[in-house]
Enzyme design. Structure first.
Site, PDB file in Angstrom:
ATOM      1  N   ASN A  95       0.821  -1.196   0.000  1.00 37.04           N
ATOM      2  CA  ASN A  95       0.000   0.000   0.000  1.00 37.04           C
ATOM      3  C   ASN A  95       0.865   1.260   0.000  1.00 37.04           C
ATOM      4  OD1 ASN A  95      -1.845   2.019   0.417  1.00 37.04           O
ATOM      5  ND2 ASN A  95      -3.021   0.913   1.942  1.00 37.04           N
ATOM      6  N   ASP A  96       1.399   1.624   1.159  1.00 36.03           N
ATOM      7  CA  ASP A  96       2.156   2.876   1.266  1.00 36.03           C
ATOM      8  C   ASP A  96       3.343   2.941   0.310  1.00 36.03           C
ATOM      9  OD1 ASP A  96       0.468   3.681   3.260  1.00 36.03           O
ATOM     10  OD2 ASP A  96       1.721   2.862   4.852  1.00 36.03           O
ATOM     11  N   VAL A  97       3.965   1.790   0.049  1.00 36.79           N
ATOM     12  CA  VAL A  97       5.183   1.797  -0.766  1.00 36.79           C
ATOM     13  C   VAL A  97       4.907   2.148  -2.229  1.00 36.79           C
ATOM     14  CG1 VAL A  97       6.416   0.176   0.707  1.00 36.79           C
ATOM     15  CG2 VAL A  97       5.091  -0.674  -1.222  1.00 36.79           C
ATOM     16  N   TYR A 139       0.117   1.237   6.751  1.00 34.53           N
ATOM     17  CA  TYR A 139       0.766   1.601   8.001  1.00 34.53           C
ATOM     18  C   TYR A 139       0.736   3.096   8.259  1.00 34.53           C
ATOM     19  CZ  TYR A 139       4.941   2.629  10.714  1.00 34.53           C
ATOM     20  OH  TYR A 139       5.825   3.134  11.597  1.00 34.53           O
ATOM     21  N   ALA A 140       0.869   3.909   7.200  1.00 30.35           N
ATOM     22  CA  ALA A 140       0.880   5.359   7.384  1.00 30.35           C
ATOM     23  C   ALA A 140      -0.531   5.902   7.594  1.00 30.35           C
ATOM     24  CB  ALA A 140       1.525   6.039   6.180  1.00 30.35           C
TER      25      ALA A 140
END
Lengths: 106, 473
Positions: B397-399, B436-437
């Site tokens: 996701n965030d990456v 996570y973010a």
């Protein structure tokens, strides 16, 4: 005494710099095995446990030797074995693409 | 200098050289295993040299050597067994446990040295200072690493554990540890004071790691790895052993670099992670997902995904934490093999912090027999995305959040994989839950993106079955 200290400090600082130089060239692909490998290297504390064993002369000394020996041995054996297990997978011979292609297509 | 001392010194030098050469060989996957064996060779030399030297120099008693052999055998068997049986997804925990035992061993060596010299009464400051530092750092590493391993294993809750006034307690505990340490050096050299340093440091280790979130735990493991290195180096100063000093410094450098790189790849500062001042992301995740417009999502079925993949020329797979958590590395490799057999060019685009620690995803894929030349690192992958038909994002996701290119949010400036540059994107996730973010990911609502909601393991297996139909037809 001072001479020994500065000799050792010089070794320490230079080893830090060598470490930075060598480690920063390792690609992120290998960061997990590298960390695990570094982990195994700090298992050299087992040598410290050996020195402790040679001068232990009291019950508390024996207990500390036992503890240091057990912990350090777990570190050094476990560290090298698990790193080797990981790296073995990285060097496994590649599957020939043609062979797998035939198998999958059939 | 006697001949004996000369030989011992030379052998230590050889061992240290082998450590460096071994690490140096880890630059390429094909040489890495040899590198680890070289380093192990250095270890054998260092330990054997120390054994011979200690017998000649100190002698020792049968009891002392017996304690070492029994302890060493128990520890060695435990370590080797764990290392042989651990699942590749659980590597971060194991690394953390080995940090703990390394730090604990270093602290024990320092204590033993202190006790030997009549509780330090006859110790020179050049020895007593490293002893106190070693006990301090080693104990923090010991307890802290065990807590971190517990968090990664899920034995201890992953969310930050805090209690009112925890900051004050932290300061108090560390003040006690430092105070007792200074008193140990200055005055009585009493074992009681050193014991206080030991206990206070143990408590501090626990307090330091408890408030750190599970997702940050790998950074802490890496940092504690550096700490262990320092503790071992201090033990080396205490017993005047260069092998320990050099090896400790190497590990200290390795841990520090990895910690910084990881924090950078997660867009966090090391300080903010340690201070556990990470309420920010928690609040974001509780408010974030609500305001994403879900109407724009294009949902895909298994067949849609299979057709897209089977008729693509170039596919890039973006594996993320979700894939590691679902242990779907074998399924993804199976699917890739199938596509490659069908003539599709399949590569993996791997973010530096994909998985649970840097490089962890590479290990998981290697376990599933993926050749390492199919794994692209961040820079190579971002070139490849421009020429890629389908980017298959699995549990990441965030990456790959394109918002990282815009200023003013939690991922701004974070290095990302440019999955949105691919001609089409398939995102495989269990739900729209933010990563996570705690941010929404505009990639998911992009018109070129299709969402396939499934558990990574089952979803990939289903896709593989569907692809097989098209391939054999």
């Amino acid at each position: 005494m001072m001479q020994t200290l500065f000799g050792n400090l010089a070794i320490f600082v230079l080893a830090l710099l060598v470490g930075v130089e060598v480690i920063s060239k390792i690609p992120s692909t290998l960061h997990t095995p590298m960390m695990s490998g570094a982990n195994a290297i700090h298992g050299v504390v087992v040598a410290g446990a050996v020195v402790t064993a040679s001068f232990a002369n009291s019950p508390i000394g024996y207990v500390l030797t036992f503890v240091a020996g057990a912990l350090a041995a777990a570190n050094v054996f476990g560290g090298y074995v698990v790193t080797d297990r990981m790296l073995k997978m990285f060097t496994r011979p590649m599957t020939a693409p043609t062979a797998s292609a035939k198998k999958d297509a059939s | 200098m006697t001949v004996f001392e000369f030989v011992v010194g030379s052998l230590y030098l050889a061992a240290a050289t082998l450590f460096v050469v071994g690490l140096h060989n880890m630059r390429t996957p094909s040489n890495a295993r040899a590198g680890n064996l070289i380093s192990a060779g250095g270890m054998v030399i260092a330990v054997l040299t120390t054994v011979v030297f200690s017998i000649v120099d100190g002698g020792g008693t049968w009891l002392g050597w017996g304690a070492l052999v029994v302890g060493g055998a128990l520890g060695g068997v435990y370590g080797a067994l764990r290392a042989r049986t651990v699942k590749m997804t659980d590597i971060p925990q194991l690394v953390s446990i080995f940090n703990a035992v390394g730090g604990g061993a270093a602290a024990a060596v320092a204590c033993a040295t202190f006790v030997l010299h009549a509780n330090g009464a006859e110790l020179d400051p050049t020895t007593s200072i490293p002893i106190v530092l070693d006990v301090f750092i080693g104990s923090i590493t010991f307890s802290g690493s065990l807590i971190a391993a517990g968090k990664l294993q899920g034995v201890i809750p992953g969310q930050p554990i805090t209690f009112p006034g925890s900051r004050i307690v932290n300061v108090l505990v560390i003040a006690i540890a430092v105070g007792a340490g200074v008193l140990t050096l200055l005055s009585t050299h009493s074992i009681l004071l050193l014991l206080i340093v030991f206990v206070a440091s143990l408590i501090f280790g626990v307090l330091m790691v408890l408030p750190i979130g599970g997702a940050d735990a790998p950074v802490i493991v890496s940092l504690l790895n550096a700490f262990t290195g320092l503790a071992v180096a201090m033990a080396g100063f205490a017993i005047n052993n260069q092998a320990l000093i050099i090896a400790g410094a190497l590990v200290g450098a390795a841990g520090t670099i990895l910690t910084l790189q990881m924090a950078n790849a997660m867009n966090r500062s090391v300080v903010s992670i340690i201070l556990g001042g990470f309420g920010t992301s928690d609040s974001a995740s509780s408010t974030g997902p609500g305001d994403q417009d879900l109407t724009n999502i294009r949902q895909l079925t298994v067949d849609d995904v299979a057709i897209q993949l089977a008729y693509a020329q170039r596919v890039l797979i973006v594996p993320g934490y979700g894939l590691a958590a679902a242990q779907a590395q074998h399924e993804v490799a199976e699917l890739a093999k199938l596509l490659i057999g069908h003539g599709v060019d399949v590569k993996y685009a791997i973010h530096p912090v994909a998985g649970r620690m840097p490089g962890h995803m590479n290990v998981l894929l290697a376990e599933a027999n993926v050749p390492y030349d199919q794994m692209l690192q961040l820079d190579e992958a971002n070139v490849a995305f421009d020429n890629c038909d389908v980017a298959l994002v699995v549990g990441a996701n965030d990456v790959c959040n394109p918002d990282a290119r815009k200023p003013g949010n939690a991922v701004s400036g974070m290095p990302i994989l440019d999955a949105d540059h691919a001609r089409s994107v398939v995102v495989m996730k269990r739900s729209m839950r933010p990563g996570y973010a705690g941010l929404n990911n505009p990639l998911f609502t992009d018109p070129q993106t299709g969402m396939f909601f499934a558990d990574a393991k089952k979803g990939l297996a289903d896709i593989a079955v569907a692809v097989k139909e098209y391939v054999s037809a």
